[in-house]
Design an enzyme around this catalytic site. Structure first.
Site, mmCIF file in Angstrom:
data_model
loop_
_atom_site.group_PDB
_atom_site.id
_atom_site.type_symbol
_atom_site.label_atom_id
_atom_site.label_comp_id
_atom_site.label_asym_id
_atom_site.label_seq_id
_atom_site.Cartn_x
_atom_site.Cartn_y
_atom_site.Cartn_z
ATOM 1 N N GLU A 242 0.669 -1.210 -0.080
ATOM 2 C CA GLU A 242 -0.038 -0.058 -0.106
ATOM 3 C C GLU A 242 0.829 1.272 0.156
ATOM 4 O O GLU A 242 1.495 1.459 1.134
ATOM 5 C CB GLU A 242 -0.989 -0.085 1.255
ATOM 6 C CG GLU A 242 -2.027 -1.075 1.433
ATOM 7 C CD GLU A 242 -2.962 -0.923 0.293
ATOM 8 O OE1 GLU A 242 -3.155 -0.061 -0.472
ATOM 9 O OE2 GLU A 242 -3.818 -1.916 0.176
ATOM 10 N N CYS A 276 -2.272 9.189 2.600
ATOM 11 C CA CYS A 276 -2.034 8.628 1.234
ATOM 12 C C CYS A 276 -3.027 9.013 0.157
ATOM 13 O O CYS A 276 -2.579 9.329 -0.876
ATOM 14 C CB CYS A 276 -1.726 7.067 1.274
ATOM 15 S SG CYS A 276 -3.323 6.146 2.082
HETATM 16 P P1 NAD Z 1 8.413 4.670 4.323
HETATM 17 O O1 NAD Z 1 8.421 3.888 3.174
HETATM 18 O O2 NAD Z 1 9.771 5.574 4.696
HETATM 19 O O3 NAD Z 1 8.361 3.645 5.771
HETATM 20 C C1 NAD Z 1 7.403 2.800 5.931
HETATM 21 C C2 NAD Z 1 7.890 1.799 6.986
HETATM 22 O O4 NAD Z 1 8.719 0.968 6.213
HETATM 23 C C3 NAD Z 1 8.744 2.216 8.262
HETATM 24 O O5 NAD Z 1 7.992 1.326 9.328
HETATM 25 C C4 NAD Z 1 10.142 2.238 8.031
HETATM 26 O O6 NAD Z 1 10.864 1.929 9.112
HETATM 27 C C5 NAD Z 1 10.048 1.001 7.098
HETATM 28 N N1 NAD Z 1 11.039 0.823 6.213
HETATM 29 C C6 NAD Z 1 12.011 1.773 5.610
HETATM 30 N N2 NAD Z 1 12.947 1.232 4.558
HETATM 31 C C7 NAD Z 1 12.827 -0.241 4.793
HETATM 32 C C8 NAD Z 1 13.180 -1.417 3.995
HETATM 33 N N3 NAD Z 1 14.215 -1.314 3.169
HETATM 34 N N4 NAD Z 1 12.773 -2.623 4.326
HETATM 35 C C9 NAD Z 1 11.683 -2.628 5.144
HETATM 36 N N5 NAD Z 1 11.080 -1.742 5.702
HETATM 37 C C10 NAD Z 1 11.651 -0.350 5.546
HETATM 38 O O7 NAD Z 1 6.989 5.421 4.598
HETATM 39 P P2 NAD Z 1 6.626 6.753 5.603
HETATM 40 O O8 NAD Z 1 7.364 7.820 5.148
HETATM 41 O O9 NAD Z 1 6.743 5.942 6.934
HETATM 42 O O10 NAD Z 1 5.153 6.961 4.985
HETATM 43 C C11 NAD Z 1 4.790 7.749 4.055
HETATM 44 C C12 NAD Z 1 4.387 7.134 2.846
HETATM 45 O O11 NAD Z 1 3.196 5.980 3.034
HETATM 46 C C13 NAD Z 1 3.595 7.924 1.839
HETATM 47 O O12 NAD Z 1 4.175 7.895 0.581
HETATM 48 C C14 NAD Z 1 2.264 7.636 1.975
HETATM 49 O O13 NAD Z 1 1.430 8.072 0.833
HETATM 50 C C15 NAD Z 1 2.265 6.058 2.170
HETATM 51 N N6 NAD Z 1 1.113 5.661 2.973
HETATM 52 C C16 NAD Z 1 0.224 4.728 1.981
HETATM 53 C C17 NAD Z 1 -0.974 4.225 2.516
HETATM 54 C C18 NAD Z 1 -1.649 3.195 1.663
HETATM 55 O O14 NAD Z 1 -2.608 2.551 2.156
HETATM 56 N N7 NAD Z 1 -1.626 3.324 0.212
HETATM 57 C C19 NAD Z 1 -1.362 4.632 3.789
HETATM 58 C C20 NAD Z 1 -0.453 5.553 4.515
HETATM 59 C C21 NAD Z 1 0.785 5.958 4.216
#
Ligand code: NAD
Length: 470
Positions: A242, A276
């Site tokens: 997502e 999002c």
């Molecule tokens: P992010 O991708 O930076 O981090 C999300 C999670 O992934 C965190 O827990 C982080 O520690 C972990 N992570 C980071 N690198 C990783 C790796 N290499 N392997 C595994 N895990 C890893 O995202 P964010 O900045 O926390 O969130 C914002 C983003 O999330 C925005 O782009 C937003 O649109 C999206 N989002 C999407 C939805 C949806 O349902 N489509 C919902 C909420 C947020």
């Protein structure tokens, strides 16, 4: 207020060996310490999740349904405390933070009663062919910082209903509410079925490479989603992604500007734009462009931005320093590209990451604020004359999470909405979601769906049971 937090591993609260600070975005200062999981912690959690999966959990549906009811009650009972943590670490207004936790408790309750699909494909004198859904195994649930509790529970509900076990890792910007959720659920869940680890991005990467994991359910950004898909490939782990969005909203000429402007405003700025499926690009027909723009600017100037703990706050801060910098950078870039800022446009001169709602005009494709996901309090408003051209601009992106059409002709709106390349196309609203309605993105916005029967299927493997009658 508690200031130290523990992992939940194999039914035990486990103190961290190392910690990192968690910052309150309303002050910019640390207010608590989060345990940072080591490889050993992760190993213990994975062993526990694998052991719990191998036991009665994956076979006893009645136990799982009872457990979900108990989880819902346990979470609901602590909604005020956990909601306060969401407010402190995430920044959103307290009432919305508590609402997020209460909503999460309801989601768990709802999954307790959701059917697990089962299809009879053939039944005659010769054979019976049944299609059953089987759980996958330990699930890595990795979540972002904008709705830390809701995004986690949207995974826990269907994963547990179907007999999987979970190792969860929240964002390092908002880990405490998930750790508190783990502690709250501890007595309600059999040992090892739910494990929650505080940790950095690196811990997430370890999880996605771990051999015990059979499914990765991820909510977060597109770049991380791509890394996760690569990490899953070697072991052919199942993934649901997502990811981010750059949702367009297209306003037709027949709307009443005064009526639609508040809905458009909140569609873009709820949770300070950190949603999002927020409206991230607004295309307005030239006949109504000026009144819609003026109404949005007026709202942007009136809205109360402040600490989420203050009862009159409508919009809290941006969650973290890198994101706060990014929103400023995108607005400055738009200015340099000839953009006009008609409201907002500068951080508040106070501590904390406050950036008031900002409306930008005179920008279009090729400007970063339009092309990229801003995920914050800045909205480009773009006039159009020709609907086909507006649709082409709306679709000319790698993103495809949501989109909306605004018109008094609902049937026409539904037709136009289907021309948007996105997972959810709304008419006269944006962001409305339900635990029963599938949610997810097309193109780079994701893979798979969450919610309802479609979300349940994501945590299952299909098995055909094909019996010849003797
Ligand atoms: P992010 O991708 O930076 O981090 C999300 C999670 O992934 C965190 O827990 C982080 O520690 C972990 N992570 C980071 N690198 C990783 C790796 N290499 N392997 C595994 N895990 C890893 O995202 P964010 O900045 O926390 O969130 C914002 C983003 O999330 C925005 O782009 C937003 O649109 C999206 N989002 C999407 C939805 C949806 O349902 N489509 C919902 C909420 C947020």
């Amino acid at each position: 207020m508690e200031t130290t937090f523990s992992h939940l591993i194999d039914g035990e609260l486990v103190a961290g060996r190392q910690h990192f600070d968690v910052i309150n975005p309303a002050t910019g200062a640390p207010f608590a310490r989060c345990p940072d999981a080591t490889r050993q912690d992760l190993e213990r959690a994975m062993i526990a999740a694998a052991r719990a999966f191998a036991g009665e959990w994956s076979r006893d549906e009645a136990l799982r349904r009872r457990t979900l009811v108990h989880m819902s009650e346990a979470l609901g009972a602590q909604a005020d405390e956990i909601g306060r943590l969401v407010c402190l670490e995430q920044g959103k207004p307290l009432a919305q933070a508590v609402g997020e936790v209460k909503g999460a408790a309801q989601i768990l309750r709802l999954y307790a009663d959701e059917p697990i699909p089962r299809d009879l494909l053939r039944e005659d004198e010769k054979a019976r062919v049944t299609l059953v859904r089987k759980p996958l195994g330990p699930v890595a649930a990795i979540t972002p910082w904008n709705y830390p509790v809701a995004t986690l529970v949207m995974k826990l509900g269907p994963a547990l209903l179907t007999g999987n076990t979970v190792v969860a890792k929240p964002s390092p910007f908002t880990p405490l509410s998930s750790l508190a959720l783990g502690a709250a659920l501890r007595a309600a869940v059999p040992k090892g079925v739910v494990n929650v680890l505080g940790g950095s991005d690196e811990v997430g990467a370890w999880m996605t490479a771990h051999p015990a994991v059979r499914k990765i359910s991820f909510t977060g950004s597109v770049p991380t989603g791509k890394k996760i898909m690569r990490a899953a490939a070697d072991d052919l782990k199942r993934v649901t992604l997502e990811l981010g969005g750059n949702d367009p909203a297209i306003v037709l000429s027949d709307v009443d500007p005064a009526r639609v402007a508040p809905k458009l405003f909140w569609g873009a700025f709820t949770n300070s734009g950190q949603v999002c499926v927020a409206i991230k690009r607004l295309y307005v027909h030239e006949d109504v462009y000026r009144p819609v723009l003026d109404a949005l600017a007026q709202l942007a100037k009136q809205v109360k931005v402040g600490d989420g703990l203050q009862p009159d706050t409508q919009l809290g801060p941006i969650n973290n320093r890198p994101q706060f910098n990014r929103v400023q950078e995108l607005v400055e870039d738009a200015r340099r590209a000839g953009g006009t800022v008609v409201a907002g446009g500068a951080p508040l001169p106070t501590p904390g990451y406050f950036y008031p709602p900002t409306i930008v005009t005179d920008v279009g494709e090729g400007v970063r604020l339009v092309d990229e996901e801003q995920f914050g309090t800045a909205l480009p408003v773009i006039p159009y004359r020709d609907l086909d051209d507006a649709l082409a601009q709306a679709n000319r992106t790698h993103y495809g999470l949501g989109g909306s059409v605004w018109t008094t002709d609902v049937a026409r709106g539904e037709e136009i909405a289907q021309r948007l390349e996105c997972g959810t196309a709304w008419v006269n609203q944006h962001m409305s979601m339900s635990a029963k309605v599938p949610f997810g993105g097309v193109k780079w916005s994701g893979l798979g769906r969450e919610n309802g029967r479609w979300g349940i299927e994501e945590f299952c493997e299909l098995q055909v049971v094909n019996a010849a009658k003797v």
